[in-house]
Enzyme design. Structure first.
Site: not given
Length: 224
Positions: A8, A31, A33, A35, A64, A66, A135, A173
Site C-alpha cells: 500500500s 494498492h 488508497d 480517501m 481502494h 474510501m 477490512m 487490508d
C-alpha cells in the site's frame, strides 16, 4: 489460487511515489488508497496521481476507494489506469450496477466491508465480484493494529465463496505484517495488503518476498 502481496502506497514517501512504486516491483499489485475526508476522516490522493503512478510502474494498480459516491467516481479511476477498483458497500448506492460497470470497463470489480459490516447480507452479490475486501482495521489511516476479531469473518467469507464455487479473491487490508499474515492466510485470505510492513522496512522488495513466504508457509499454496 496463488497468494498475492499488494503493498500500500499509503505508507510510502509521497514525495517519491515513482521510486517507491519501483521499489516493490516484485509485488502482484500496487494498492492505492483513495480517501476523500468524508467517507473516512483522511484525505489522500485522486485521479491525477493514479494516472501518474500508472506511467511510473508496470505493477498493476489496485485502487481502494474510501470515498462517498463511488458510483460516480469509480469509472474515472479505471480510465486513469486502475486494473482493479474496490468500492465500499456502505457508500455505494447500487453495488450490483457499479460492479457490472467496473467489469464492463475492463477492470476487476471489488467490494469492501468495514469491520462492523457483516458479509452474510451480501451473499447474493458475490457472483458479481472479482474480489471481496475484508477490512481488518477501521478504514481511514495507515499503521493501525490488526483486529483479530476479523478472523472469523474472513473464515465465513471464504466458506461462502466455496459454497458458491466462485473464483473470487479474498483480500485483507489493515495491520497485515509478518506477525499477522499467517493467521489471515489460515483463515482463508489470499490477497494481502501491507503498508508499513513493506514501506517501513529497510528493503521493501525483501519485505514483500518474506510476507509471501509466510503466507505460503501457512497454506502450502504457491505464490505467483
Amino acid at each position: 489460487m496463488a497468494l498475492q502481496i499488494n503493498p500500500s502506497i499509503l505508507s510510502a514517501d509521497f514525495s517519491r511515489l515513482a521510486d517507491e512504486a519501483k521499489a516493490v516491483e516484485g509485488a502482484d499489485w500496487l494498492h492505492v488508497d483513495v480517501m476523500d475526508n468524508h467517507f473516512v476522516p483522511n484525505l489522500t490522493l485522486g485521479v491525477p496521481v493514479v494516472e501518474s503512478l500508472g506511467r511510473a510502474t508496470e505493477t498493476p494498480l489496485d485502487c481502494h476507494l474510501m470515498i462517498e459516491d463511488p458510483d460516480r467516481w469509480a469509472p474515472q479511476y479505471i480510465e486513469a489506469g486502475a486494473g482493479s477498483v474496490t468500492f465500499h458497500v456502505e457508500a455505494a448506492a447500487a453495488p450490483v450496477r457499479l460492479a457490472r460497470e467496473i467489469r464492463a470497463k475492463g477492470a476487476r470489480a471489488s467490494m469492501a466491508l468495514k469491520p462492523a459490516t457483516p458479509i452474510e447480507p451480501y451473499e447474493d452479490l458475490l457472483p458479481e465480484l472479482d474480489m471481496l475486501l475484508v477490512m481488518t482495521v477501521e478504514p481511514g489511516f495507515g499503521g493501525q493494529a490488526f483486529l483479530d476479531i476479523m478472523l472469523p469473518k474472513i473464515r465465513r467469507t471464504r466458506q461462502l465463496i466455496e459454497k458458491h464455487g466462485l473464483e473470487l479473491w479474498l483480500q485483507v487490508d489493515g495491520g497485515v505484517s509478518a506477525d499477522t499474515i499467517e493467521r489471515c492466510a489460515e483463515a482463508g485470505a489470499d490477497v494481502f495488503v501491507a503498508g508499513s510492513a513493506v514501506y517501513g522496512a529497510e528493503d521493501p522488495a525483501k519485505a514483500v518476498r518474506e510476507l509471501r513466504r509466510l503466507a505460503e508457509k501457512a497454506t502450502g499454496a504457491p505464490g505467483t
